[in-house]
Design a protein around this motif. Structure first.
Motif, PDB file in Angstrom:
ATOM      1  N   THR A  40      19.753 -37.286  63.017  1.00 33.48           N
ATOM      2  CA  THR A  40      20.089 -36.946  61.506  1.00 33.48           C
ATOM      3  C   THR A  40      20.536 -35.445  61.073  1.00 33.48           C
ATOM      4  O   THR A  40      20.068 -34.213  62.320  1.00 33.48           O
ATOM      5  CB  THR A  40      19.405 -37.406  60.195  1.00 33.48           C
ATOM      6  OG1 THR A  40      19.164 -38.661  60.221  1.00 33.48           O
ATOM      7  CG2 THR A  40      20.620 -37.421  59.146  1.00 33.48           C
ATOM      8  N   ARG A  41      21.829 -34.776  60.951  1.00 36.18           N
ATOM      9  CA  ARG A  41      22.176 -33.605  60.613  1.00 36.18           C
ATOM     10  C   ARG A  41      21.417 -33.460  60.095  1.00 36.18           C
ATOM     11  O   ARG A  41      22.277 -33.524  58.617  1.00 36.18           O
ATOM     12  CB  ARG A  41      23.796 -33.171  60.422  1.00 36.18           C
ATOM     13  CG  ARG A  41      24.616 -34.169  62.055  1.00 36.18           C
ATOM     14  CD  ARG A  41      25.945 -33.923  62.163  1.00 36.18           C
ATOM     15  NE  ARG A  41      26.669 -34.134  61.808  1.00 36.18           N
ATOM     16  CZ  ARG A  41      26.855 -35.898  61.174  1.00 36.18           C
ATOM     17  NH1 ARG A  41      27.223 -35.892  62.878  1.00 36.18           N
ATOM     18  NH2 ARG A  41      27.949 -36.603  60.333  1.00 36.18           N
ATOM     19  N   THR A  42      20.725 -32.572  59.512  1.00 35.50           N
ATOM     20  CA  THR A  42      19.908 -31.814  58.293  1.00 35.50           C
ATOM     21  C   THR A  42      19.458 -30.754  59.059  1.00 35.50           C
ATOM     22  O   THR A  42      19.879 -30.170  59.950  1.00 35.50           O
ATOM     23  CB  THR A  42      18.301 -32.669  57.184  1.00 35.50           C
ATOM     24  OG1 THR A  42      17.995 -33.117  58.763  1.00 35.50           O
ATOM     25  CG2 THR A  42      18.944 -34.347  58.025  1.00 35.50           C
TER      26      THR A  42
ATOM     27  N   MET B  98      30.787 -38.523  51.523  1.00 33.52           N
ATOM     28  CA  MET B  98      31.507 -39.747  50.151  1.00 33.52           C
ATOM     29  C   MET B  98      30.502 -40.575  50.140  1.00 33.52           C
ATOM     30  O   MET B  98      29.368 -40.722  50.065  1.00 33.52           O
ATOM     31  CB  MET B  98      31.815 -40.821  51.748  1.00 33.52           C
ATOM     32  CG  MET B  98      32.425 -42.307  51.154  1.00 33.52           C
ATOM     33  SD  MET B  98      33.389 -42.646  52.801  1.00 33.52           S
ATOM     34  CE  MET B  98      31.442 -43.470  53.252  1.00 33.52           C
ATOM     35  N   LYS B  99      30.534 -40.952  48.579  1.00 32.74           N
ATOM     36  CA  LYS B  99      29.632 -41.950  47.508  1.00 32.74           C
ATOM     37  C   LYS B  99      29.456 -43.142  48.014  1.00 32.74           C
ATOM     38  O   LYS B  99      30.393 -43.452  48.524  1.00 32.74           O
ATOM     39  CB  LYS B  99      29.960 -41.772  46.222  1.00 32.74           C
ATOM     40  CG  LYS B  99      29.748 -39.572  45.245  1.00 32.74           C
ATOM     41  CD  LYS B  99      29.594 -39.892  43.993  1.00 32.74           C
ATOM     42  CE  LYS B  99      29.375 -38.781  44.036  1.00 32.74           C
ATOM     43  NZ  LYS B  99      28.636 -38.176  42.819  1.00 32.74           N
TER      44      LYS B  99
ATOM     45  N   ALA C 268      24.390 -37.240  66.301  1.00 36.03           N
ATOM     46  CA  ALA C 268      23.638 -37.030  65.259  1.00 36.03           C
ATOM     47  C   ALA C 268      24.303 -37.878  63.928  1.00 36.03           C
ATOM     48  O   ALA C 268      25.141 -37.662  63.836  1.00 36.03           O
ATOM     49  CB  ALA C 268      22.605 -35.403  64.708  1.00 36.03           C
ATOM     50  N   ALA C 269      23.470 -38.507  62.967  1.00 35.42           N
ATOM     51  CA  ALA C 269      23.845 -39.502  61.338  1.00 35.42           C
ATOM     52  C   ALA C 269      24.260 -38.527  60.912  1.00 35.42           C
ATOM     53  O   ALA C 269      23.580 -37.560  60.833  1.00 35.42           O
ATOM     54  CB  ALA C 269      23.534 -40.021  61.448  1.00 35.42           C
ATOM     55  N   ALA C 270      25.396 -38.774  60.104  1.00 35.94           N
ATOM     56  CA  ALA C 270      25.002 -38.202  58.124  1.00 35.94           C
ATOM     57  C   ALA C 270      24.396 -38.212  57.889  1.00 35.94           C
ATOM     58  O   ALA C 270      24.006 -39.268  58.171  1.00 35.94           O
ATOM     59  CB  ALA C 270      26.444 -37.739  58.233  1.00 35.94           C
ATOM     60  N   ALA C 271      23.671 -37.375  57.079  1.00 35.73           N
ATOM     61  CA  ALA C 271      22.070 -37.582  56.271  1.00 35.73           C
ATOM     62  C   ALA C 271      22.843 -38.780  54.618  1.00 35.73           C
ATOM     63  O   ALA C 271      22.396 -39.209  54.989  1.00 35.73           O
ATOM     64  CB  ALA C 271      22.219 -36.175  55.493  1.00 35.73           C
ATOM     65  N   GLU C 272      24.258 -38.359  55.057  1.00 38.09           N
ATOM     66  CA  GLU C 272      25.141 -39.789  53.794  1.00 38.09           C
ATOM     67  C   GLU C 272      24.763 -40.862  54.110  1.00 38.09           C
ATOM     68  O   GLU C 272      24.319 -41.707  53.801  1.00 38.09           O
ATOM     69  CB  GLU C 272      26.305 -38.718  54.087  1.00 38.09           C
ATOM     70  CG  GLU C 272      26.551 -37.671  52.835  1.00 38.09           C
ATOM     71  CD  GLU C 272      26.282 -36.368  53.566  1.00 38.09           C
ATOM     72  OE1 GLU C 272      26.100 -35.444  53.472  1.00 38.09           O
ATOM     73  OE2 GLU C 272      26.159 -36.369  55.057  1.00 38.09           O
TER      74      GLU C 272
ATOM     75  N   ALA D  71      14.553 -32.764  48.043  1.00 38.85           N
ATOM     76  CA  ALA D  71      15.603 -32.912  47.070  1.00 38.85           C
ATOM     77  C   ALA D  71      17.049 -31.923  47.370  1.00 38.85           C
ATOM     78  O   ALA D  71      18.378 -31.504  46.915  1.00 38.85           O
ATOM     79  CB  ALA D  71      16.199 -33.972  46.154  1.00 38.85           C
ATOM     80  N   SER D  72      16.486 -30.788  48.352  1.00 37.52           N
ATOM     81  CA  SER D  72      17.108 -29.629  47.943  1.00 37.52           C
ATOM     82  C   SER D  72      18.630 -29.741  48.628  1.00 37.52           C
ATOM     83  O   SER D  72      19.474 -29.263  49.008  1.00 37.52           O
ATOM     84  CB  SER D  72      16.330 -28.380  48.665  1.00 37.52           C
ATOM     85  OG  SER D  72      15.580 -28.728  47.482  1.00 37.52           O
ATOM     86  N   SER D  73      18.052 -30.616  50.357  1.00 37.22           N
ATOM     87  CA  SER D  73      19.554 -30.455  51.177  1.00 37.22           C
ATOM     88  C   SER D  73      18.818 -32.198  51.643  1.00 37.22           C
ATOM     89  O   SER D  73      17.687 -32.653  51.610  1.00 37.22           O
ATOM     90  CB  SER D  73      18.893 -29.416  52.516  1.00 37.22           C
ATOM     91  OG  SER D  73      17.775 -29.635  52.973  1.00 37.22           O
ATOM     92  N   GLY D  74      19.407 -32.556  53.380  1.00 33.16           N
ATOM     93  CA  GLY D  74      19.220 -33.052  54.129  1.00 33.16           C
ATOM     94  C   GLY D  74      19.758 -34.591  53.569  1.00 33.16           C
ATOM     95  O   GLY D  74      20.285 -34.459  52.467  1.00 33.16           O
ATOM     96  N   ILE D  75      18.524 -35.317  53.732  1.00 34.25           N
ATOM     97  CA  ILE D  75      18.987 -36.877  53.442  1.00 34.25           C
ATOM     98  C   ILE D  75      17.949 -36.676  51.666  1.00 34.25           C
ATOM     99  O   ILE D  75      18.814 -38.013  51.247  1.00 34.25           O
ATOM    100  CB  ILE D  75      17.541 -37.113  54.094  1.00 34.25           C
ATOM    101  CG1 ILE D  75      17.914 -36.861  55.403  1.00 34.25           C
ATOM    102  CG2 ILE D  75      17.584 -39.159  53.973  1.00 34.25           C
ATOM    103  CD1 ILE D  75      17.073 -37.316  56.704  1.00 34.25           C
ATOM    104  N   GLY D  76      17.360 -35.811  51.507  1.00 35.04           N
ATOM    105  CA  GLY D  76      17.070 -36.553  50.371  1.00 35.04           C
ATOM    106  C   GLY D  76      17.943 -36.326  49.073  1.00 35.04           C
ATOM    107  O   GLY D  76      18.270 -36.846  48.293  1.00 35.04           O
TER     108      GLY D  76
END
Length: 277
Positions: free
Chosen positions: A201-203, A1-2, A219-223, A20-25
């Motif tokens: 966090t879910r990464t 969700m944006k 764990a929280a979503a990275a988004e 920025a390849s994955s996770g929070i980035g």
């Protein structure tokens, strides 16, 4: 969700996001307003390419560069591209760690963690800040309030000694103090600094670090973490995510902020006296 872009505290011309390849980035890249140009970097060129094509699908300018930020050459390449794009938001997200007894962990991996978690944020911030501040000061088009932004990824573990994650926790404690110090030192400059300290966090970090489970229960979503960070930038200097972590660490955070302010005032007087001497 944006993220609902109208709720952002600031608008930016161009953003650099490391890791920025994955996770929070990757979540940051998704959440930043669509009128912000992006430069995303990481080690996985294929993921970066696909991400850039998708995010740039409606005419948005999105560039990517695969780089190893544990090396001077990798850092220099990214800084050069960021300067050429004219970034006014830098999200120093890339990080790594290894679970295990310190004496049994691979020394080369421990060294790489320090290069990525400590050296890269310091040297890249030092290289980018002058240009970021100069551009904001010279142009009224850099957002409605004319401010740059700096987000440094720390961790809720930065507040604690963590056996079997000693190097990672220590590096994130460094990131926290570095960001807090810069926030106070740059008070009065047109830039907002945020130390982001995510709770669980879910990464993919857990799996890469050596945990048998990818993430802890609850764990929280990275988004969610990225969204909260963008909302906090310009409103506070430190953000800890996760209800339990916030409840446990709030008194410490308040005390640190008060102390940081007092030290900042004292150090400014020292610097002023030295400049007059």
């Amino acid at each position: 969700m944006k993220l609902a872009h109208s709720r952002l505290t600031r608008r930016y011309s161009a953003a650099l996001i490391t890791g920025a390849s994955s996770g929070i980035g990757a979540a940051f890249a998704e959440q930043i307003a669509a009128d912000t140009k992006l430069l995303i970097t990481g080690r996985d060129s294929e993921i970066l390419r696909v991400t850039a094509e998708r995010l740039g699908g409606e005419g948005r300018e999105v560039e990517w560069v695969a780089a190893d930020l544990t090396t001077a050459a990798g850092r220099d390449t990214v800084v050069e591209r960021a300067e050429a794009m004219g970034v006014d938001l830098f999200i120093a997200n890339a990080g790594m760690g290894t679970l295990g007894p310190f004496l049994e962990n691979d020394p080369s991996r421990e060294a790489a963690a320090l290069e990525l978690n400590v050296v890269a944020p310091v040297l890249m911030t030092r290289a980018l800040l002058p240009g970021m501040l100069s551009r904001v000061k010279e142009s009224s088009r850099r957002g409605p309030q004319g401010r740059a932004g700096l987000v440094i990824l720390s961790s809720s573990l930065a507040y604690l000694p963590v056996p079997y994650l000693a190097t990672y926790a220590a590096s994130k404690a460094f990131d926290l103090v570095f960001a807090e110090s810069l926030a106070e030192e740059l008070r009065g400059e047109p830039i907002d600094v945020l130390a982001l300290c995510p709770g669980p966090t879910r990464t993919a970090f857990g799996r890469r670090a050596g945990f048998s489970r990818a993430s802890l229960p609850g764990a929280a979503a990275a988004e969610t973490v990225a969204r909260e960070a963008l909302m906090a930038l310009g409103r506070r200097q430190v953000l800890v995510t996760g209800r339990a972590e916030q409840a446990a660490l709030s008194p410490v955070m308040i005390a640190r902020q008060v102390l940081s302010g007092a030290l900042g005032r004292a150090m400014r007087r020292v610097i002023a006296r030295q400049e007059r001497a």
